[in-house]
Each structure stands twice: as structure tokens, then as C-alpha cells.
Design a protein around this motif. Structure first.
Motif, PDB file in Angstrom:
ATOM      1  N   GLU A  16       0.834  -1.198   0.000  1.00 55.18           N
ATOM      2  CA  GLU A  16       0.000   0.000   0.000  1.00 55.18           C
ATOM      3  C   GLU A  16       0.869   1.248   0.000  1.00 55.18           C
ATOM      4  N   THR A  17       0.298   2.356  -0.456  1.00 58.76           N
ATOM      5  CA  THR A  17       0.996   3.633  -0.390  1.00 58.76           C
ATOM      6  C   THR A  17       1.365   3.935   1.061  1.00 58.76           C
ATOM      7  N   GLY A  18       2.619   4.279   1.267  1.00 57.06           N
ATOM      8  CA  GLY A  18       3.091   4.622   2.606  1.00 57.06           C
ATOM      9  C   GLY A  18       3.653   3.453   3.387  1.00 57.06           C
ATOM     10  N   ALA A  19       3.557   2.254   2.829  1.00 60.82           N
ATOM     11  CA  ALA A  19       4.111   1.090   3.533  1.00 60.82           C
ATOM     12  C   ALA A  19       5.621   1.243   3.655  1.00 60.82           C
ATOM     13  N   ASN A  20       6.148   0.928   4.817  1.00 58.71           N
ATOM     14  CA  ASN A  20       7.590   0.991   5.015  1.00 58.71           C
ATOM     15  C   ASN A  20       8.246  -0.182   4.289  1.00 58.71           C
ATOM     16  N   LEU A  21       9.273   0.119   3.538  1.00 48.06           N
ATOM     17  CA  LEU A  21       9.929  -0.935   2.748  1.00 48.06           C
ATOM     18  C   LEU A  21      10.515  -2.021   3.651  1.00 48.06           C
ATOM     19  N   ARG A  22      10.928  -1.656   4.840  1.00 51.72           N
ATOM     20  CA  ARG A  22      11.417  -2.657   5.806  1.00 51.72           C
ATOM     21  C   ARG A  22      10.307  -3.638   6.153  1.00 51.72           C
ATOM     22  N   ASP A  23       9.141  -3.111   6.446  1.00 54.61           N
ATOM     23  CA  ASP A  23       8.015  -3.978   6.801  1.00 54.61           C
ATOM     24  C   ASP A  23       7.667  -4.904   5.644  1.00 54.61           C
TER      25      ASP A  23
END
Ligand code: FES
Length: 93
Positions: A16-23
Motif C-alpha cells: 500500500e501507499t506509505g508502507a515501510n519498505l522494511r516492513d
């Protein structure tokens, strides 16, 4: 939803938009390593192969760490990136 591809893993997932790439990397099982998860240690260095503009802007913490590491132009820290569009990234193990 956006497509995030982890090139080294040959893995493409949706985020989703805004998802942290780490997550995204951790949840989906990509092999990018993480340490501090705060933009300081540099463990999660990545190179955006395509869609670099679809990652959130670099903040001061990430900028300082990338400079201290002597990273190449365009490289990012995955723990500091939010997904804003389709992107292909490559990590370094
Ligand atoms: S995990 Fe330390 S900089 Fe990303």
C-alpha cells in the motif's frame, strides 16, 4: 496497491501507499538484512533499479548515514523508505 520487486530474491509483492519498505521486506521474506531499523547502521543498504522516485524522500538521518558510508548515488536505506509507487530494488547480502 503498488508492486515492489526484490530483484535478488526474484520476488514481487504488493504494498500500500506509505508502507515501510522494511516492513514489506520482512513480512514477505525478502533477504535484505536489517539492524538498527532507524537509518543509522546502514545494514539495509539497497539500490533502486527502477522507480526510485516512487520511494519517499531522503530525510536528514538517512542522508547523513549514506554520506558516512560513502554510498553510491541513488542508494537508499530500506528501513527509511516508504513505498509510493512501483519500485524494483536490489539489496546487498
Ligand atoms: S537497519 Fe540500520 S539503517 Fe536500516
Amino acid at each position: 496497491m503498488h508492486k515492489v520487486t526484490f530483484k535478488g530474491d526474484d520476488l514481487t509483492v504488493e504494498a500500500e501507499t506509505g508502507a515501510n519498505l522494511r516492513d514489506v521486506a520482512q513480512i514477505e521474506g525478502a533477504s535484505i538484512p536489517f539492524g538498527c531499523e532507524q537509518g543509522i547502521c546502514g545494514t539495509c543498504l539497497i539500490t533502486p533499479i527502477e522507480g526510485a522516485d516512487n520511494l519517499s524522500d531522503i530525510d536528514d538521518v538517512e542522508k547523513d548515514t549514506l554520506e558516512a558510508m560513502g554510498s553510491d548515488d541513488g542508494q537508499r536505506l530500506a528501513c527509511q523508505c516508504a513505498v509510493e509507487g512501483d519500485v524494483i530494488v536490489e539489496g546487498f547480502l
